[in-house]
Enzyme design. Structure first.
Site, PDB file in Angstrom:
ATOM      1  N   LYS A   1       1.011  -1.215   0.045  1.00  0.00           N
ATOM      2  CA  LYS A   1      -0.128  -0.042   0.048  1.00  0.00           C
ATOM      3  C   LYS A   1       0.937   1.369  -0.299  1.00  0.00           C
ATOM      4  O   LYS A   1       2.035   1.198   0.267  1.00  0.00           O
ATOM      5  CB  LYS A   1      -0.890  -0.062   1.093  1.00  0.00           C
ATOM      6  CG  LYS A   1      -0.102  -0.016   2.628  1.00  0.00           C
ATOM      7  CD  LYS A   1       0.158   1.642   3.027  1.00  0.00           C
ATOM      8  CE  LYS A   1       0.988   1.327   4.259  1.00  0.00           C
ATOM      9  NZ  LYS A   1       1.562   2.776   4.582  1.00  0.00           N
TER      10      LYS A   1
ATOM     11  N   ASP B   1      -2.051  -1.190  10.567  1.00  0.00           N
ATOM     12  CA  ASP B   1      -2.228  -1.098   9.136  1.00  0.00           C
ATOM     13  C   ASP B   1      -2.898  -2.485   8.453  1.00  0.00           C
ATOM     14  O   ASP B   1      -3.182  -2.627   7.270  1.00  0.00           O
ATOM     15  CB  ASP B   1      -0.829  -0.943   8.385  1.00  0.00           C
ATOM     16  CG  ASP B   1      -0.828   0.636   8.248  1.00  0.00           C
ATOM     17  OD1 ASP B   1       0.176   0.860   7.475  1.00  0.00           O
ATOM     18  OD2 ASP B   1      -1.582   1.247   8.439  1.00  0.00           O
TER      19      ASP B   1
HETATM   20  C1  LIG Z   1       3.026   4.676   9.160  1.00  0.00           C
HETATM   21  C2  LIG Z   1       1.905   3.641   8.772  1.00  0.00           C
HETATM   22  C3  LIG Z   1       1.204   4.492   7.758  1.00  0.00           C
HETATM   23  O1  LIG Z   1       0.238   3.470   7.255  1.00  0.00           O
HETATM   24  O2  LIG Z   1       2.410   2.577   7.994  1.00  0.00           O
HETATM   25  P1  LIG Z   1       3.937   2.082   7.647  1.00  0.00           P
HETATM   26  O3  LIG Z   1       4.699   3.132   7.186  1.00  0.00           O
HETATM   27  O4  LIG Z   1       4.214   1.374   9.020  1.00  0.00           O
HETATM   28  O5  LIG Z   1       3.623   1.335   6.564  1.00  0.00           O
HETATM   29  C4  LIG Z   1       0.924   2.943   9.792  1.00  0.00           C
HETATM   30  O6  LIG Z   1       0.515   3.993  10.680  1.00  0.00           O
HETATM   31  C5  LIG Z   1       1.883   1.981  10.662  1.00  0.00           C
HETATM   32  O7  LIG Z   1       1.052   0.905  11.056  1.00  0.00           O
HETATM   33  P2  LIG Z   1       1.748  -0.327  11.702  1.00  0.00           P
HETATM   34  O8  LIG Z   1       2.918  -0.640  11.107  1.00  0.00           O
HETATM   35  O9  LIG Z   1       0.654  -1.414  11.386  1.00  0.00           O
HETATM   36  O10 LIG Z   1       1.988   0.109  12.945  1.00  0.00           O
HETATM   37  P3  LIG Z   1       1.691  -0.850  14.325  1.00  0.00           P
HETATM   38  O11 LIG Z   1       2.548  -2.100  14.345  1.00  0.00           O
HETATM   39  O12 LIG Z   1       0.282  -0.801  14.983  1.00  0.00           O
HETATM   40  O13 LIG Z   1       2.376   0.208  15.510  1.00  0.00           O
HETATM   41  C6  LIG Z   1       3.933   0.444  15.512  1.00  0.00           C
HETATM   42  C7  LIG Z   1       4.326   1.498  16.213  1.00  0.00           C
HETATM   43  O14 LIG Z   1       3.984   2.603  15.756  1.00  0.00           O
HETATM   44  C8  LIG Z   1       3.216   3.704  16.322  1.00  0.00           C
HETATM   45  N1  LIG Z   1       1.754   3.992  15.902  1.00  0.00           N
HETATM   46  C9  LIG Z   1       1.531   3.211  14.941  1.00  0.00           C
HETATM   47  C10 LIG Z   1       0.178   3.572  14.571  1.00  0.00           C
HETATM   48  C11 LIG Z   1      -0.622   4.612  15.249  1.00  0.00           C
HETATM   49  N2  LIG Z   1      -1.742   4.962  14.753  1.00  0.00           N
HETATM   50  N3  LIG Z   1       0.250   5.561  15.820  1.00  0.00           N
HETATM   51  C12 LIG Z   1       1.376   5.270  16.557  1.00  0.00           C
HETATM   52  O15 LIG Z   1       2.002   6.034  17.181  1.00  0.00           O
HETATM   53  C13 LIG Z   1       3.318   3.328  17.660  1.00  0.00           C
HETATM   54  O16 LIG Z   1       4.662   3.503  18.388  1.00  0.00           O
HETATM   55  C14 LIG Z   1       3.526   1.779  17.489  1.00  0.00           C
HETATM   56  O17 LIG Z   1       4.133   0.941  18.698  1.00  0.00           O
END
Ligand SMILES: C[C@@](CO)(OP(=O)(O)O)[C@H](O)COP(=O)(O)OP(=O)(O)OC[C@H]1O[C@@H](n2ccc(N)nc2=O)[C@H](O)[C@@H]1O
Ligand SMILES: Nc1ncnc2c1ncn2[C@@H]1O[C@H](COP(=O)(O)OP(=O)(O)O)[C@@H](O)[C@H]1O
Length: 316
Positions: free
Chosen positions: A11, A141
């Site tokens: 994504k 995510d």
């Molecule tokens: C940043 C994003 C944007 O789509 O994606 P990626 O860049 O990882 O793909 C997402 O918010 C990543 O989602 P995901 O990778 O599932 O996060 P999680 O495992 O739930 O959380 C990992 C860490 O990111 C932070 N976290 C995540 C989601 C959120 N809404 N708030 C947060 O502060 C927290 O510190 C959490 O401990």
């Protein structure tokens, strides 16, 4: 033994706004997520042994609880112990194509594929909502990755509101192989610098999410206006990642100078994507960026937007 082959798409985030923080330590987000046809392949087979086994073609990925695919299978054995006893263990084979820790939800998409695959293998007949509820336990995510396509994600990212799908928008994706950005670091750093902008009460959070839902980016998606979508790209996490990772800033600037419709970092990075007018322009931009940066470490993909999430491609 019965088995399924599934494709797990990556994504990108067309829009990512951090609007507050939560008692559970996560952030309140309003995001617009888009699936693209860069997919990992996940094979899930019934096993004669009562264990979860993960194999992966990328040596530096863990194959135990450190792997999100393993944790998804483990969650299913915990939630459905009778089915686990009846059908036995599962063998999971992952063929990675999605760059790791890239902001493309590769791990999240693998976990989503395992939930869908075991639901089929164990004849559980779970609904999309039930699968998304299980996914939310594993990661913010992962619920989006189940159904994929184009959707608004709110809460910590686990509340999904599908939008009209965007088919065949051509996108160039760039990622340095050796560069990884920690998602927790990105959010923690953002909070340190921008906590004063956070909305504090539930009504304000709800109003903000509704404003995005009726705002210009969603309107551009409804009208399938690629140029307007590209103009409305937004990602709050760029404010902390670009200053700390000059290579990501360089990618953004190189794409911007390549005459694309729009460019943005995806998620917590370090992937950067560029929206192009045509497949031909995307292929030309890919070559132009490779030539401009000419770094062996740089990976570039031409991908297109798709309307689906996890896909079952075969069963035996
Ligand atoms: C940043 C994003 C944007 O789509 O994606 P990626 O860049 O990882 O793909 C997402 O918010 C990543 O989602 P995901 O990778 O599932 O996060 P999680 O495992 O739930 O959380 C990992 C860490 O990111 C932070 N976290 C995540 C989601 C959120 N809404 N708030 C947060 O502060 C927290 O510190 C959490 O401990
Ligand atoms: N099956 C998997 N594929 C990719 N990464 C995984 C997997 N299982 C666990 N991980 C770990 O999850 C972290 C985030 O992976 P990924 O979802 O690819 O990142 P992002 O969400 O930033 O795209 C990485 O540190 C990686 O080591």
């Amino acid at each position: 033994m019965r088995s399924y082959t599934l494709l797990a798409p990556a994504k990108i985030n067309l829009y990512l706004e951090i609007i507050g923080d939560r008692p559970d330590g996560y952030h309140e987000l309003v995001m617009i997520m888009q699936s693209v046809d860069l997919c990992d392949r996940i094979d899930i087979a019934a096993s004669s042994q009562d264990i979860i086994r993960v194999r992966c073609d990328v040596p530096d990925l863990p194959t135990d609880r450190g792997n999100l695919a393993y944790r998804a299978a483990e969650l299913m054995t915990q939630k459905f112990p009778e089915a686990f006893a009846q059908y036995g263990g599962v063998d999971i084979t992952i063929q990675k194509r999605i760059p790791i820790a890239a902001g493309l939800a590769g791990g999240s998409s693998n976990a989503a594929a395992v939930l869908v695959g075991i639901d089929l293998l164990w004849n559980l007949g779970l609904t999309r909502a039930e699968l998304e509820e299980l996914a939310a336990v594993l990661g913010s995510d992962i619920p989006f990755c189940i159904g994929g396509g184009t959707a608004i994600a709110t809460g910590r990212g686990e509340k999904i509101a599908p939008l009209k799908g965007l088919d065949n928008i051509y996108i160039v994706l760039a990622k340095y192989r050796s560069l990884e950005v920690s998602t927790p670091w990105a959010y923690k750093t953002y909070k340190q610098q921008f906590e004063n902008t956070y909305l504090r009460d539930t009504n304000s959070l709800t109003e903000r999410a509704a404003a995005v839902h009726s705002g210009p980016m969603v309107q551009a998606i409804v009208h399938q206006d690629t140029a307007e979508i590209a103009r409305k790209l937004h990602n709050d996490l760029e404010k902390v990642v670009l200053p700390a990772y000059p290579q990501v800033l360089q990618l953004r600037e190189t794409f911007a100078n390549a005459g694309v419709l729009g460019t943005m970092m995806s998620g917590s990075g370090p992937s950067v994507f560029a929206i192009c007018e045509t497949q031909k322009q995307a292929e030309e931009v890919k070559l132009q960026v490779l030539h401009t940066i000419s770094d062996e470490d740089l990976q570039l993909f031409v991908v297109r937007s798709i309307k689906n999430g996890i896909q079952v491609t075969s069963q035996s």
